[in-house]
Design a protein around this motif. Structure first.
Motif, PDB file in Angstrom:
ATOM      1  N   ARG A  26      -3.816  15.482  -0.811  1.00 25.54           N
ATOM      2  CA  ARG A  26      -4.529  15.824  -2.054  1.00 25.54           C
ATOM      3  C   ARG A  26      -5.919  15.190  -2.067  1.00 25.54           C
ATOM      4  O   ARG A  26      -6.894  15.801  -2.515  1.00 25.54           O
ATOM      5  N   ILE A  27      -6.030  13.979  -1.550  1.00 27.56           N
ATOM      6  CA  ILE A  27      -7.325  13.291  -1.508  1.00 27.56           C
ATOM      7  C   ILE A  27      -8.285  14.034  -0.578  1.00 27.56           C
ATOM      8  O   ILE A  27      -9.437  14.312  -0.930  1.00 27.56           O
ATOM      9  N   VAL A  28      -7.814  14.380   0.599  1.00 26.53           N
ATOM     10  CA  VAL A  28      -8.664  15.062   1.577  1.00 26.53           C
ATOM     11  C   VAL A  28      -9.096  16.425   1.056  1.00 26.53           C
ATOM     12  O   VAL A  28     -10.264  16.816   1.201  1.00 26.53           O
ATOM     13  N   THR A  29      -8.207  17.132   0.427  1.00 26.15           N
ATOM     14  CA  THR A  29      -8.540  18.448  -0.127  1.00 26.15           C
ATOM     15  C   THR A  29      -9.626  18.326  -1.187  1.00 26.15           C
ATOM     16  O   THR A  29     -10.573  19.127  -1.222  1.00 26.15           O
ATOM     17  N   ALA A  30      -9.503  17.332  -2.054  1.00 21.25           N
ATOM     18  CA  ALA A  30     -10.513  17.117  -3.094  1.00 21.25           C
ATOM     19  C   ALA A  30     -11.858  16.755  -2.491  1.00 21.25           C
ATOM     20  O   ALA A  30     -12.904  17.257  -2.918  1.00 21.25           O
ATOM     21  N   PHE A  31     -11.845  15.899  -1.476  1.00 18.43           N
ATOM     22  CA  PHE A  31     -13.094  15.484  -0.830  1.00 18.43           C
ATOM     23  C   PHE A  31     -13.769  16.668  -0.147  1.00 18.43           C
ATOM     24  O   PHE A  31     -14.998  16.779  -0.143  1.00 18.43           O
TER      25      PHE A  31
ATOM     26  N   VAL B 174       0.850  -1.187   0.000  1.00 19.42           N
ATOM     27  CA  VAL B 174       0.000   0.000   0.000  1.00 19.42           C
ATOM     28  C   VAL B 174       0.888   1.239   0.000  1.00 19.42           C
ATOM     29  O   VAL B 174       1.946   1.262   0.642  1.00 19.42           O
ATOM     30  N   LEU B 175       0.469   2.256  -0.740  1.00 16.73           N
ATOM     31  CA  LEU B 175       1.232   3.501  -0.843  1.00 16.73           C
ATOM     32  C   LEU B 175       0.969   4.352   0.399  1.00 16.73           C
ATOM     33  O   LEU B 175      -0.151   4.762   0.655  1.00 16.73           O
ATOM     34  N   ARG B 176       2.031   4.618   1.132  1.00 15.39           N
ATOM     35  CA  ARG B 176       1.912   5.431   2.351  1.00 15.39           C
ATOM     36  C   ARG B 176       2.634   6.756   2.097  1.00 15.39           C
ATOM     37  O   ARG B 176       3.844   6.863   2.311  1.00 15.39           O
ATOM     38  N   ASP B 177       1.881   7.734   1.612  1.00 18.04           N
ATOM     39  CA  ASP B 177       2.455   9.020   1.226  1.00 18.04           C
ATOM     40  C   ASP B 177       1.544  10.128   1.747  1.00 18.04           C
ATOM     41  O   ASP B 177       0.395  10.256   1.312  1.00 18.04           O
ATOM     42  N   ALA B 178       2.045  10.937   2.657  1.00 15.85           N
ATOM     43  CA  ALA B 178       1.239  11.990   3.277  1.00 15.85           C
ATOM     44  C   ALA B 178       0.760  13.002   2.256  1.00 15.85           C
ATOM     45  O   ALA B 178      -0.363  13.524   2.364  1.00 15.85           O
ATOM     46  N   ALA B 179       1.562  13.294   1.252  1.00 24.18           N
ATOM     47  CA  ALA B 179       1.165  14.275   0.242  1.00 24.18           C
ATOM     48  C   ALA B 179      -0.009  13.759  -0.579  1.00 24.18           C
ATOM     49  O   ALA B 179      -0.925  14.521  -0.936  1.00 24.18           O
ATOM     50  N   VAL B 180       0.004  12.482  -0.911  1.00 31.75           N
ATOM     51  CA  VAL B 180      -1.123  11.885  -1.648  1.00 31.75           C
ATOM     52  C   VAL B 180      -2.394  11.982  -0.816  1.00 31.75           C
ATOM     53  O   VAL B 180      -3.457  12.365  -1.315  1.00 31.75           O
TER      54      VAL B 180
ATOM     55  N   ARG C 298      -4.619  12.597 -10.523  1.00 29.43           N
ATOM     56  CA  ARG C 298      -4.913  13.791  -9.729  1.00 29.43           C
ATOM     57  C   ARG C 298      -4.413  13.636  -8.303  1.00 29.43           C
ATOM     58  O   ARG C 298      -3.950  14.605  -7.682  1.00 29.43           O
ATOM     59  N   PHE C 299      -4.492  12.435  -7.783  1.00 26.28           N
ATOM     60  CA  PHE C 299      -4.120  12.192  -6.395  1.00 26.28           C
ATOM     61  C   PHE C 299      -2.671  11.716  -6.267  1.00 26.28           C
ATOM     62  O   PHE C 299      -1.974  12.077  -5.319  1.00 26.28           O
ATOM     63  N   LEU C 300      -2.218  10.903  -7.239  1.00 29.32           N
ATOM     64  CA  LEU C 300      -0.858  10.365  -7.157  1.00 29.32           C
ATOM     65  C   LEU C 300       0.191  11.451  -7.346  1.00 29.32           C
ATOM     66  O   LEU C 300       1.280  11.374  -6.785  1.00 29.32           O
ATOM     67  N   GLY C 301      -0.165  12.452  -8.145  1.00 32.43           N
ATOM     68  CA  GLY C 301       0.766  13.548  -8.369  1.00 32.43           C
ATOM     69  C   GLY C 301       1.817  13.200  -9.399  1.00 32.43           C
ATOM     70  O   GLY C 301       1.839  12.103  -9.982  1.00 32.43           O
ATOM     71  N   GLU C 302       2.692  14.153  -9.651  1.00 36.22           N
ATOM     72  CA  GLU C 302       3.738  13.958 -10.657  1.00 36.22           C
ATOM     73  C   GLU C 302       4.764  12.933 -10.177  1.00 36.22           C
ATOM     74  O   GLU C 302       5.032  12.802  -8.989  1.00 36.22           O
ATOM     75  N   GLY C 303       5.320  12.219 -11.151  1.00 34.69           N
ATOM     76  CA  GLY C 303       6.384  11.270 -10.827  1.00 34.69           C
ATOM     77  C   GLY C 303       5.894   9.856 -10.596  1.00 34.69           C
ATOM     78  O   GLY C 303       6.703   8.941 -10.393  1.00 34.69           O
ATOM     79  N   ARG C 304       4.596   9.636 -10.625  1.00 34.43           N
ATOM     80  CA  ARG C 304       4.067   8.281 -10.466  1.00 34.43           C
ATOM     81  C   ARG C 304       3.169   7.949 -11.658  1.00 34.43           C
ATOM     82  O   ARG C 304       2.337   8.759 -12.046  1.00 34.43           O
ATOM     83  N   ASN C 305       3.325   6.750 -12.174  1.00 35.21           N
ATOM     84  CA  ASN C 305       2.516   6.290 -13.291  1.00 35.21           C
ATOM     85  C   ASN C 305       1.258   5.620 -12.746  1.00 35.21           C
ATOM     86  O   ASN C 305       1.357   4.595 -12.053  1.00 35.21           O
ATOM     87  N   PRO C 306       0.064   6.147 -13.031  1.00 37.93           N
ATOM     88  CA  PRO C 306      -1.163   5.536 -12.514  1.00 37.93           C
ATOM     89  C   PRO C 306      -1.323   4.068 -12.889  1.00 37.93           C
ATOM     90  O   PRO C 306      -1.960   3.304 -12.156  1.00 37.93           O
ATOM     91  N   ASP C 307      -0.718   3.653 -14.014  1.00 38.98           N
ATOM     92  CA  ASP C 307      -0.840   2.254 -14.425  1.00 38.98           C
ATOM     93  C   ASP C 307      -0.125   1.313 -13.472  1.00 38.98           C
ATOM     94  O   ASP C 307      -0.368   0.101 -13.488  1.00 38.98           O
ATOM     95  N   ASP C 308       0.763   1.855 -12.670  1.00 42.52           N
ATOM     96  CA  ASP C 308       1.519   1.014 -11.739  1.00 42.52           C
ATOM     97  C   ASP C 308       0.766   0.775 -10.432  1.00 42.52           C
ATOM     98  O   ASP C 308       1.254   0.033  -9.570  1.00 42.52           O
ATOM     99  N   TYR C 309      -0.415   1.416 -10.287  1.00 36.88           N
ATOM    100  CA  TYR C 309      -1.125   1.356  -8.997  1.00 36.88           C
ATOM    101  C   TYR C 309      -2.559   0.893  -9.161  1.00 36.88           C
ATOM    102  O   TYR C 309      -3.228   1.231 -10.150  1.00 36.88           O
ATOM    103  N   GLU C 310      -3.009   0.136  -8.191  1.00 37.14           N
ATOM    104  CA  GLU C 310      -4.429  -0.227  -8.073  1.00 37.14           C
ATOM    105  C   GLU C 310      -5.111   0.831  -7.199  1.00 37.14           C
ATOM    106  O   GLU C 310      -4.642   1.108  -6.092  1.00 37.14           O
ATOM    107  N   GLN C 311      -6.193   1.401  -7.712  1.00 37.07           N
ATOM    108  CA  GLN C 311      -6.977   2.352  -6.917  1.00 37.07           C
ATOM    109  C   GLN C 311      -8.070   1.579  -6.192  1.00 37.07           C
ATOM    110  O   GLN C 311      -8.877   0.899  -6.817  1.00 37.07           O
ATOM    111  N   VAL C 312      -8.102   1.649  -4.867  1.00 36.78           N
ATOM    112  CA  VAL C 312      -9.034   0.856  -4.063  1.00 36.78           C
ATOM    113  C   VAL C 312     -10.404   1.538  -4.054  1.00 36.78           C
ATOM    114  O   VAL C 312     -10.494   2.736  -3.756  1.00 36.78           O
ATOM    115  N   PHE C 313     -11.451   0.755  -4.351  1.00 41.87           N
ATOM    116  CA  PHE C 313     -12.806   1.312  -4.369  1.00 41.87           C
ATOM    117  C   PHE C 313     -13.717   0.710  -3.303  1.00 41.87           C
ATOM    118  O   PHE C 313     -14.906   1.029  -3.261  1.00 41.87           O
ATOM    119  N   ASP C 314     -13.176  -0.170  -2.445  1.00 43.76           N
ATOM    120  CA  ASP C 314     -13.965  -0.603  -1.290  1.00 43.76           C
ATOM    121  C   ASP C 314     -14.324   0.627  -0.470  1.00 43.76           C
ATOM    122  O   ASP C 314     -13.517   1.570  -0.358  1.00 43.76           O
TER     123      ASP C 314
END
Length: 957
Positions: A522-527, A513-519, A542-558
């Motif tokens: 960004r999520i809390v600000t959007a919400f 799991v990605l543990r990044d305070a900046a991410v 939008r949430f991962l920010g620059e420098g990360r490829n979204p294809d490398d991550y699973e976005q959890v929808f639970d």
């Protein structure tokens, strides 16, 4: 022209009660009028302003669920909270009561899906944002309805400042709390069994479970040994027999658990009945203590124990799965388990690591395979041999049939028993979803958990935090602490759509799991700006920010468990502005020890290190008059709306405070009728006070030092009640307070003090010290009773307060009166307790004389009261005629007599004297006060009056 009766001539000279306060409350009509008046006067705004600068008492509202009309349990809980808040406000605290609502979760989803099903529409084909919008609108509708229903109950709150878990700000705060668990390492994803609803297709929390009777198929199954570690090869041609009430888990079996300290026996079957599947000569292994019930279940009529062995000797033994050759060709090891007992079954426990907590823990300890063979809807996966596609709740028959065929094959081959040994039907308590009422299963699935143990030590810290919490009632501490001590890791994920998503990312390559305070920021600000819908409408970048490829991550929808949401409410209600953290009080039903109390504790301790509350108060459940749970099918449901419309909210509020709210409460038509009678007595007390106080002015007031003893006794009783109320405010223990207040009004005032003082108040002159003293006390009584009743009888107390000329401001803006310490006089209280005991003896004799026809009323009676010397000294100065409401009284002192009045403490040696004697009073009846006195007729100008009444009439003239 008819002649006037003598009493008619003097009617105008009697101070008869006068008040605008009506005898009948007519609450269903009057209460809405009072509510409208408060609204127009902006009473809530004035109360908010009044709170400024005061020490704040914070009762944090546990959110009810916004999906229907209020039920009687809602009314009980909210009324109890309202009484506590109002009492604290009147004690000088600032109150900021923010009502809240739980708006996400399965019940609302279920309702929207029902609408889809009615239209023949597939919910899964509806865009998720559209579905969530429909859920939001449904929740808002019921939130508004419930708010109006709470206000009709007289509940005072900051309604314009209410909170809801679906508010954008709330959703942002909840996501932020999830982020804190993510960043502190307590949040993890793992595969383990959870309580799962195949109907609702989601994991459930313990608080979402109810236990109901369920009919299960119970089976005994033989697993033949294939590897025997014992030196003498004692288990060759022997089968281990297990017992289970979940046949559908047999395909998931991966081990058998034994108790190392249990003695087991190899039993040879010597005789069988018609229903047996085992044959004579078959050898099976069961616990020695369970041989008899096993033989009965397996229809074994004769048997022989070949030998016994300790459980520890089973270490290393391996069995075959009973369905070997049918796709289940794997070893089934015997493993030691601390959970194994000889209370039922065979002492050998079928272990399916994917479908039970103990099974999972044992499997994890020994590296067993955790098979995900059951899908979310309760069907076996397509790859499951023999049972693919079948539903687990319909699996008992096909599983039993397959096991029976396996046994038949073993018998035919002459090998060790293998397969079905016995089958029976068992009715037992089984967990069900409280929403769908359908049984649940334990199912291993990947879920998100908050760790209770390990590095974060959440369990230990939570138990430490609870040591500082006050519990009311005190015994409820044990319940919550034991639940926290024994609970597994907190499963917070749900496989649904309406809620706050567990807004995290998982790296596909590592599964981390990605543990990044900046991410997270960004999520809390959007919400906060767009609500949790932003998670569904925005690209991951939008949430991962620059420098990360979204294809490398699973976005959890639970989505997150609604108990986590409500457990997070302190984060967006408390600790802001005038709202202190932690709260002084959480108050909910006893079921919330496994619900909101617990989730709030774990959430707050996990993110802040402390409990979110200083005290917990628990109320019981509401049952009908026979002690049964309320249900529509029984026709015993009492709806608060119906009580409001027929009797009034004040009656419902009185029922709450007259009940033992620490225990389960009962309600019904007869109980409400009794509350109506109690209410009428309280109302009549207020009405009599108001009538007797007509025209009272400050000029009449008598200083405390000049008050007669009877008035000082009333003030003493008021000081006791004031202390009772103050103690309840401090401790939150209100049980018994309002029954005591009712008892004071009914027994001390109406049946005694008012009765004794009616003559003084009605017939004494306006300047009479005794009359002025009585009215001085009545003034204090009116002030105190209106204030003390105001937290409960919010409408009636307001009406009684404003009925007094000069009272322009609401009673709810007034403080509880500060009672002088000099009022408290325990010795005087004891003296008048004795006097009233003697008075009861006398009034019993008067009533006997009335029944016998000697007198028609007590004023026609004369009292002859024998007293011992000790009693005469103790009761010196008492006006017995006034106290017992007779016209004449004589006291006879009998030297050396024992006492029948004072009891052992005041008794003297000697012969007990006689009881009071009632005679017919001599003289004439005064036309004004109705006393029978010899002096009536002595004044020639007013021959119909006694001398006291002559003076009053003359002064008035």
């Amino acid at each position: 022209m008819s002649e006037s009766k003598p009493q008619d001539l003097y009617r105008e000279t009697v101070f008869l009660p006068t008040t605008s306060f009506p005898m009948r409350g007519n609450l269903p009509r009057r209460e809405p009028e009072i509510l409208a008046g408060w609204e127009s006067e902006k009473l809530d705004d004035r109360l908010f302003e009044q709170a400024r600068g005061r020490d704040v008492f914070m009762l944090h509202d546990g959110p009810p669920y916004a999906n229907g009309h209020l039920h009687i349990g809602h009314a009980l809980n909210k009324i109890l909270k309202d009484v506590i808040n109002r009492a604290h406000r009147m004690s000088g605290y600032g109150i900021h009561y923010v009502p809240g609502w739980d708006c996400h979760g399965l019940p609302i989803e279920w309702k929207i899906e029902e609408e889809y099903r009615k239209r023949g529409q597939d919910k899964d084909s509806v865009p998720v944002l559209q579905f969530r919008a429909e859920c939001r609108a449904y929740a808002q509708k019921w939130l508004d309805i419930q708010a109006a229903e709470f206000r009709r109950l007289g509940v005072q709150a900051e309604w314009a400042n209410r909170y809801a878990t679906m508010d954008f700000s709330s959703e942002a705060a909840i996501a932020g709390e999830i982020g804190k668990f993510l960043l502190n390492g307590l949040l993890y994803r793992g595969l383990r069994p959870v309580m799962w609803s195949p109907v609702e297709k989601t994991a459930l929390a313990e608080a979402e479970i109810e236990y109901r009777d369920h009919e299960s198929t119970a089976i005994h199954v033989a697993f033949p040994f294939v590897t025997d570690p014992t030196p003498a090869k004692a288990l060759q041609d022997v089968a281990a027999v297990i017992w289970t009430t979940t046949p559908w888990t047999i395909p998931a079996n991966r081990a058998i658990a034994y108790g190392p300290d249990i003695t087991y026996a190899v039993v040879r079957v010597d005789g069988v009945g018609d229903n047996a599947t085992l044959e004579p000569e078959a050898r099976v292994l069961v616990a020695e203590d369970l041989i008899a019930p096993f033989c009965e279940a397996a229809d074994i009529t004769a048997h022989h124990v070949l030998y016994t062995l300790p459980g520890s000797a089973l270490e290393g033994a391996i069995c075959a799965h009973p369905l070997r050759g049918e796709g289940y060709d794997f070893d089934v090891p015997l493993l030691p388990g601390a959970h194994v007992t000889t209370e039922a079954g065979t002492g050998l426990v079928h272990t399916a690591p994917a479908h039970g907590e103990d099974d999972f823990n044992l499997g994890r300890a020994y590296g067993l395979e955790i098979t995900e063979m059951v899908l979310g809807d309760g069907r076996y996966a397509d790859w499951v041999p023999l049972f693919a596609g079948g539903h687990v709740f319909k699996a008992a028959e096909p599983v039993c049939q397959a096991l029976l065929e396996a046994m038949q094959r073993a018998v035919a081959a002459g090998t060790a028993p293998c397969g079905l040994v016995a089958r029976a039907v068992l009715v037992h308590s089984y967990p069900h979803s409280w929403r769908s009422r359908a049984p649940i299963i334990y199912r291993a699935t990947p879920q998100w958990f908050i760790s209770m143990d390990g590095e974060g030590h959440l369990r230990e810290r939570a138990l430490t935090a609870l040591e500082k919490v006050t519990f009311v009632p005190a015994q409820s501490r044990n319940r919550l602490t034991s639940m926290v001590a024994g609970r597994p890791d907190w499963c917070i994920s749900r496989q649904r759509a309406w809620g706050v998503p567990i807004a995290v990312f998982v790296e596909k390559r590592t599964g981390e799991v990605l543990r990044d305070a900046a991410v997270m920021e960004r999520i809390v600000t959007a919400f906060r700006a767009e609500g949790a819908d932003a998670w569904y409408s925005s690209p991951a970048a939008r949430f991962l920010g620059e420098g990360r490829n979204p294809d490398d991550y699973e976005q959890v929808f639970d989505i997150v468990d609604v108990w986590f949401e409500s457990g997070s409410t302190h984060a967006f209600v408390l600790g802001h502005g005038d709202m202190p953290f932690p709260a002084d009080l959480y108050l909910e039903g006893s079921d919330q020890h496994r619900g909101w109390f617990q989730s709030s504790l774990l959430e707050s301790v996990g993110t802040r290190g402390v409990a979110p509350y200083k005290a917990l108060v628990t109320n019981g459940f509401v049952l009908d008059e026979q002690g049964r749970k309320m249900s529509k099918s029984l026709g015993n449901v009492i709806a608060p709306q119906d009580v409001n419309d027929s009797l009034g909210a004040d009656i419902l509020r009185l029922w709450v405070m007259n009940s033992d709210t620490n225990d389960d409460l009962r309600i019904g038509k007869e109980i409400l009728k009794q509350q109506g009678e109690l209410y009428r007595r309280l109302r009549n007390t207020l009405r009599w006070l108001l009538g007797a106080l007509d025209g009272f002015t400050e000029a009449e007031r008598v200083p405390f030092g000049e008050l007669p003893e009877l008035e000082r006794w009333v003030l003493h009783r008021m000081s006791e009640l004031g202390s009772l109320v103050a103690r309840a405010v401090e401790t939150h223990e209100w049980v018994g307070v309002y029954p005591a207040l009712h008892g004071f009004c009914a027994a001390d005032l109406s049946a005694f003090y008012f009765d004794v003082r009616k003559d003084t108040i009605y017939c004494d002159g306006a300047s009479s010290l005794k009359r002025r003293a009585a009215r001085t006390v009545l003034d204090q009584l009116h002030r105190c009773l209106c204030a003390w009743l105001a937290p409960v009888l919010v409408f009636t107390a307001e009406e009684a307060w404003l009925a007094r000329p000069g009272n322009a401001e609401s009673i709810h803006l007034q403080p509880f009166p500060e009672l002088p310490t000099q009022w408290h006089d325990p010795e005087l209280g004891d003296r008048w307790a004795m006097l009233r005991a003697v008075r009861r003896v006398i009034t019993t004799e008067i009533e006997t004389a009335r029944r016998d026809g000697m007198v028609k009323s007590s004023l026609q009676a004369a009292l002859d009261l024998p007293l011992s010397e000790a009693e005469a000294a103790r009761f010196d100065g008492v006006d017995w005629a006034e106290l017992t409401i007779v016209s004449q009284a004589d006291v006879s002192i009998i030297a050396g007599a024992g006492s029948i009045y004072l009891g052992e403490d005041g008794a003297q040696e000697g012969v007990p004297h006689g009881i009071p004697t009632i005679n017919v009073a001599t003289g004439h009846k005064c036309a004004r006060c109705w006393k029978v006195l010899e002096e009536v007729g002595q004044d020639k100008a007013h021959p119909e009056l006694c001398l006291r009444c002559v003076d009053v009439v003359r002064d008035g003239a």
